[in-house]
Each structure stands twice: as C-alpha cells, then as structure tokens.
Design an enzyme around this catalytic site. Structure first.
Site, PDB file in Angstrom:
ATOM      1  N   ASN A   1      23.322  16.348  42.604  1.00  0.00           N
ATOM      2  CA  ASN A   1      24.570  16.887  43.142  1.00  0.00           C
ATOM      3  C   ASN A   1      24.665  18.390  42.906  1.00  0.00           C
ATOM      4  O   ASN A   1      25.080  19.148  43.789  1.00  0.00           O
ATOM      5  CB  ASN A   1      25.788  16.204  42.512  1.00  0.00           C
ATOM      6  CG  ASN A   1      26.078  14.845  43.106  1.00  0.00           C
ATOM      7  OD1 ASN A   1      25.497  14.440  44.101  1.00  0.00           O
ATOM      8  ND2 ASN A   1      26.994  14.122  42.470  1.00  0.00           N
TER       9      ASN A   1
ATOM     10  N   ARG B   1      23.517  11.768  53.156  1.00  0.00           N
ATOM     11  CA  ARG B   1      23.673  11.206  51.811  1.00  0.00           C
ATOM     12  C   ARG B   1      24.668  10.046  51.849  1.00  0.00           C
ATOM     13  O   ARG B   1      25.605  10.049  52.627  1.00  0.00           O
ATOM     14  CB  ARG B   1      24.161  12.279  50.827  1.00  0.00           C
ATOM     15  CG  ARG B   1      23.430  13.609  50.921  1.00  0.00           C
ATOM     16  CD  ARG B   1      22.246  13.776  50.050  1.00  0.00           C
ATOM     17  NE  ARG B   1      22.540  13.480  48.666  1.00  0.00           N
ATOM     18  CZ  ARG B   1      21.607  13.317  47.766  1.00  0.00           C
ATOM     19  NH1 ARG B   1      20.356  13.415  48.082  1.00  0.00           N
ATOM     20  NH2 ARG B   1      21.914  13.046  46.521  1.00  0.00           N
TER      21      ARG B   1
ATOM     22  N   GLU C   1      21.540  11.598  39.592  1.00  0.00           N
ATOM     23  CA  GLU C   1      22.644  11.800  40.536  1.00  0.00           C
ATOM     24  C   GLU C   1      23.395  13.094  40.227  1.00  0.00           C
ATOM     25  O   GLU C   1      23.685  13.885  41.126  1.00  0.00           O
ATOM     26  CB  GLU C   1      23.615  10.609  40.502  1.00  0.00           C
ATOM     27  CG  GLU C   1      23.052   9.344  41.095  1.00  0.00           C
ATOM     28  CD  GLU C   1      22.829   9.413  42.594  1.00  0.00           C
ATOM     29  OE1 GLU C   1      23.460  10.239  43.286  1.00  0.00           O
ATOM     30  OE2 GLU C   1      21.989   8.638  43.091  1.00  0.00           O
TER      31      GLU C   1
END
Length: 145
Positions: free
Chosen positions: A51, A104, A47
C-alpha cells in the site's frame, strides 16, 4: 522474553516487499509462532508495505518506506510508515473492496483487521500514512514442530 526492536527503512521498490515478508517471518519463527500465524504476519506486512509503495508513493522508487517491529512478552507491534500522498478518507479506504486502483481488490485492510488484534491507520493528505498493527502474544500457542 526480552523486548526487541527492529527499525528498517528501505526504498519503495516492489522487490523490497519480499524482504519485509522475510523479516517478519524470521521474527515470527523466533517467537515460535505456528506456520499459520507466520503466514498471516507475512500477509499483513506485505499488504501494508505494498500500500505504501503503490498508493502512498504511486510506485516512485526513490522514496522510503519504514518498517518498525517491536516485540515484548505480551505483543508484537508492526508499524509501516510512508511520507506519501496520504489517504483522504481512512474510513472509506478500510471498507472491503474499496480501492483507488481498478486493478487491485481492495482487501488489504480487511486482511490486516482479520489477522491482527488491533489495527490503527493514521494518515494526513500530502504527508503520509502510518499503519500500526498489534498481535497479542499471550494467547498464541507455540508451534509444535
């Protein structure tokens, strides 16, 4: 258990998320963590790295993401840094389901907060973001495999 430091810089390519996941899984296995704990570490690393690539660098492949893993007897610290666009409002970005990309789900920070004992996000617009995650090791039961 001794202190261990891994410091890796890699291109902001989507395929490098898998390499970051494999690295943290290897560290977790050396610490004799449970499969569940290792899976959680893989999620938070993927994650944070995703990002940086998607939001920080807008998928520009010629940028660098830095992954730092520090381990000592008490804790595992994972730091993901980018020098991308930064986050204008960190508090807003950490809200469940917030995303600047409609494709997302906006749950990355939620996973990081729930799977780690400490999460700190420092960001400056047009300078980048540093995500620091800490997992306490002194209260984790080793796997029984």
């Amino acid at each position: 258990m001794k202190r261990n430091l891994l410091d890796l810089k890699f291109s902001s390519l989507g395929e490098n998320v898998g390499i970051a996941r494999m690295l943290i899984a290897s560290v977790g296995a050396q610490l004799d963590l449970s499969l569940n704990d290792i899976e959680e570490l893989k999620v938070v690393v993927s994650e944070a790295v995703s990002n940086a690539i998607i939001h920080g660098y807008a998928n520009h492949p010629d940028k660098l993401v830095q992954l730092i893993i520090e381990q000592n007897p008490e804790a595992l610290k994972i730091i993901v840094k980018d020098e991308g666009c930064g986050i204008p409002d960190v508090e807003q970005a950490m809200q469940p389901a917030f995303s600047t990309d409609p494709e997302r789900m906006g749950l990355g920070f939620v996973f990081m907060q729930s799977f780690m004992d400490d999460l700190q996000v420092e960001s400056t617009v047009n300078q980048g973001t540093t995500v620091t995650m800490i997992k306490q090791l002194d209260n984790i039961q080793p796997s029984t495999h």
